[in-house]
Design a protein around this motif. Structure first.
Motif, PDB file in Angstrom:
ATOM      1  N   ILE A 193      -2.392   0.659  -6.026  1.00 41.74           N
ATOM      2  CA  ILE A 193      -3.775   0.479  -6.462  1.00 41.74           C
ATOM      3  C   ILE A 193      -4.129  -1.003  -6.519  1.00 41.74           C
ATOM      4  CG2 ILE A 193      -5.297   0.679  -8.469  1.00 41.74           C
ATOM      5  CD1 ILE A 193      -4.118   3.460  -8.923  1.00 41.74           C
ATOM      6  N   SER A 194      -3.237  -1.824  -7.064  1.00 43.47           N
ATOM      7  CA  SER A 194      -3.477  -3.269  -7.089  1.00 43.47           C
ATOM      8  C   SER A 194      -3.597  -3.821  -5.674  1.00 43.47           C
ATOM      9  CB  SER A 194      -2.353  -3.985  -7.830  1.00 43.47           C
ATOM     10  OG  SER A 194      -2.338  -3.646  -9.199  1.00 43.47           O
ATOM     11  N   ALA A 195      -2.732  -3.351  -4.772  1.00 41.37           N
ATOM     12  CA  ALA A 195      -2.779  -3.818  -3.384  1.00 41.37           C
ATOM     13  C   ALA A 195      -4.078  -3.399  -2.709  1.00 41.37           C
ATOM     14  CB  ALA A 195      -1.583  -3.267  -2.616  1.00 41.37           C
ATOM     15  N   LEU A 196      -4.535  -2.197  -3.001  1.00 35.41           N
ATOM     16  CA  LEU A 196      -5.769  -1.691  -2.400  1.00 35.41           C
ATOM     17  C   LEU A 196      -6.981  -2.485  -2.896  1.00 35.41           C
ATOM     18  CD1 LEU A 196      -7.026   0.349  -0.533  1.00 35.41           C
ATOM     19  CD2 LEU A 196      -6.882   2.048  -2.347  1.00 35.41           C
ATOM     20  N   GLU A 197      -6.995  -2.814  -4.177  1.00 37.44           N
ATOM     21  CA  GLU A 197      -8.081  -3.632  -4.719  1.00 37.44           C
ATOM     22  C   GLU A 197      -8.104  -5.006  -4.054  1.00 37.44           C
ATOM     23  OE1 GLU A 197      -7.078  -3.484  -8.835  1.00 37.44           O
ATOM     24  OE2 GLU A 197      -8.436  -1.818  -9.261  1.00 37.44           O
ATOM     25  N   LEU A 253       0.825  -1.210   0.000  1.00 38.34           N
ATOM     26  CA  LEU A 253       0.000   0.000   0.000  1.00 38.34           C
ATOM     27  C   LEU A 253       0.859   1.260   0.000  1.00 38.34           C
ATOM     28  CD1 LEU A 253      -2.742  -1.009   2.593  1.00 38.34           C
ATOM     29  CD2 LEU A 253      -3.047  -0.744   0.115  1.00 38.34           C
ATOM     30  N   ASP A 254       2.100   1.129   0.425  1.00 37.73           N
ATOM     31  CA  ASP A 254       3.023   2.276   0.444  1.00 37.73           C
ATOM     32  C   ASP A 254       3.935   2.295  -0.773  1.00 37.73           C
ATOM     33  OD1 ASP A 254       2.097   3.232   2.941  1.00 37.73           O
ATOM     34  OD2 ASP A 254       3.293   1.712   3.969  1.00 37.73           O
ATOM     35  N   ASP A 255       3.653   1.446  -1.742  1.00 35.93           N
ATOM     36  CA  ASP A 255       4.463   1.355  -2.958  1.00 35.93           C
ATOM     37  C   ASP A 255       4.053   2.456  -3.931  1.00 35.93           C
ATOM     38  OD1 ASP A 255       5.998   0.269  -5.182  1.00 35.93           O
ATOM     39  OD2 ASP A 255       5.899  -1.660  -4.138  1.00 35.93           O
ATOM     40  N   GLU A 256       4.645   2.459  -5.115  1.00 35.65           N
ATOM     41  CA  GLU A 256       4.272   3.445  -6.127  1.00 35.65           C
ATOM     42  C   GLU A 256       2.842   3.220  -6.587  1.00 35.65           C
ATOM     43  OE1 GLU A 256       5.938   2.375 -10.327  1.00 35.65           O
ATOM     44  OE2 GLU A 256       7.564   2.083  -8.874  1.00 35.65           O
ATOM     45  N   GLU A 257       2.270   4.219  -7.261  1.00 38.27           N
ATOM     46  CA  GLU A 257       0.833   4.278  -7.500  1.00 38.27           C
ATOM     47  C   GLU A 257       0.255   3.009  -8.111  1.00 38.27           C
ATOM     48  OE1 GLU A 257      -2.776   6.811  -7.468  1.00 38.27           O
ATOM     49  OE2 GLU A 257      -0.903   6.666  -6.367  1.00 38.27           O
ATOM     50  N   SER A 258       0.823   2.518  -9.197  1.00 38.17           N
ATOM     51  CA  SER A 258       0.230   1.366  -9.879  1.00 38.17           C
ATOM     52  C   SER A 258       0.211   0.131  -8.983  1.00 38.17           C
ATOM     53  CB  SER A 258       0.989   1.061 -11.173  1.00 38.17           C
ATOM     54  OG  SER A 258       2.338   0.703 -10.900  1.00 38.17           O
ATOM     55  N   VAL A 259       1.256  -0.055  -8.196  1.00 39.74           N
ATOM     56  CA  VAL A 259       1.326  -1.200  -7.289  1.00 39.74           C
ATOM     57  C   VAL A 259       0.354  -1.005  -6.126  1.00 39.74           C
ATOM     58  CG1 VAL A 259       2.822  -2.597  -5.822  1.00 39.74           C
ATOM     59  CG2 VAL A 259       3.738  -1.549  -7.912  1.00 39.74           C
TER      60      VAL A 259
END
Length: 353
Positions: free
Chosen positions: A166-170, A158-164
């Motif tokens: 977002i995948s983690a949040l989903e 969740l603290d990674d760059e945006e694209s990652v």
């Protein structure tokens, strides 16, 4: 009659310059991969996986497409080689691309038949290429309870760059109901810290979690001071974000006088959907009903279908027990409606009895 190409020859044609040859190969390989003959299926899958893992292959896209579309169930003898082949291709895929999504789906299929492969993927969560980390997050979110041991790895992303992220949040949203005490505070933290797509996803996931817990009559996790974050989201320019914030305030009640005033202000929102959701939230919270009922009645009597739909959607999205105060209003307008709107109102009234 010409000789029928072998599986290896069809696979080689996936890299052909001629589009017709590629399409013909795709059709033939998809048929073989979905064949009822176990030997044919395994031979086809093995050839595709070998080509996928071959350095310099130009057939990544069609092979990933074929495997995620027709390779079920994956043969246990091929799961390890499939994981290695997919991982080797991921650094060459772009964030948000179809290839990345197809790769994540292939890994998900493999892990569903061979759960040990999720452990084999452990190192990929820290891979230097963001596409690999993003795919790992997507895989975990699709495996349900079997993936709960990997949830801490998703939370770290969740603290990674945006694209990652977002995948983690989903994925966190997908797993939230399986670990609500862990997921709910982290989702609220995302509401506090993020904006744009991530804020919207966090709000949607948190609302979905709370609704499911309430529906199943399970305990709702205690959230520390959620109002400031939700009130901030109420000021966002994107209507879907405001709508989700309004709905969450209604679910989390009772709320403060400040929040009640903010919800009343949203009755005049430029978005009919936000205004309708605010009206329903106020009714559910036990606030004075005249103004929200007046707004909903006006929307239901509108000639504009999108305005009617906004009111109907808001009314149908919550537990009927929270809307009993709207019964009289609905009875007063149902006779003036027709078609699908009349049917929906009749169903809604029946649920309030």
């Amino acid at each position: 009659m010409g000789r029928v190409p072998t599986v290896d020859e069809w696979v080689a044609r996936l890299s052909a310059r001629d589009a017709g040859a590629r399409d013909e190969a795709l059709e033939a390989l998809e048929e073989a991969l979905g064949s009822g003959e176990a030997e044919s299926r395994e031979r086809t899958a093995r050839a595709l996986i070998q080509e996928l893992g071959r350095p310099g292959t130009t057939a990544i896209s069609p092979i990933l497409f074929l495997l995620q579309r027709g390779w079920w169930p994956p043969q246990a003898s091929l799961t390890e080689s499939a994981v290695q082949a997919v991982l080797s291709t991921l650094p060459r895929t772009e964030a948000g691309s179809a290839d990345l999504e197809h790769a994540a789906l292939v890994l998900t299929l493999v892990c569903r038949v061979d759960a040990s492969q999720l452990s084999a993927l452990e190192g990929a969560f820290a891979h230097p290429h963001p596409s690999v980390r993003s795919a790992m997050a997507r895989v975990v979110g699709r495996l349900g309870k079997d993936a709960l041991p990997a949830l801490p790895r998703v939370l770290a992303l969740l603290d990674d760059e945006e694209s990652v992220a977002i995948s983690a949040l989903e994925s966190l949203g997908s797993l939230a109901v399986l670990a609500p005490d862990v997921a709910a505070p982290r989702l609220l933290e995302q509401v506090r810290r993020t904006d744009g797509v991530r804020l919207y996803l966090a709000l949607v996931s948190l609302r979905g979690l709370l609704e499911e817990l309430l529906l199943e009559e399970r305990a709702v996790p205690s959230l520390v001071d959620p109002e400031p974050a939700l009130l901030r989201a109420l000021e966002e320019p994107e209507p879907p974000i405001r709508q989700e914030s309004v709905s969450l305030l209604g679910l989390l009640g009772p709320v403060s006088p400040v929040a009640l005033a903010a919800l009343r202000d949203r009755l005049r929102d430029e978005s009919p959907s936000v205004a309708a959701s605010a009206a329903v939230a106020l009714l559910g919270l036990g606030a004075p009903s005249a103004e929200p009922l007046f707004l909903l009645k006006g929307q239901l009597g509108q000639a504009a279908p999108e305005v009617q739909e906004a009111a109907l959607s808001a009314l149908m999205s919550v537990d009927p027990a929270r809307l009993r105060r709207a019964k009289g209003m609905l009875e007063s307008v149902v006779g003036d409606t027709s078609g699908a709107t009349r049917v929906t109102l009749d169903e809604l009234l029946a649920s309030l009895d």
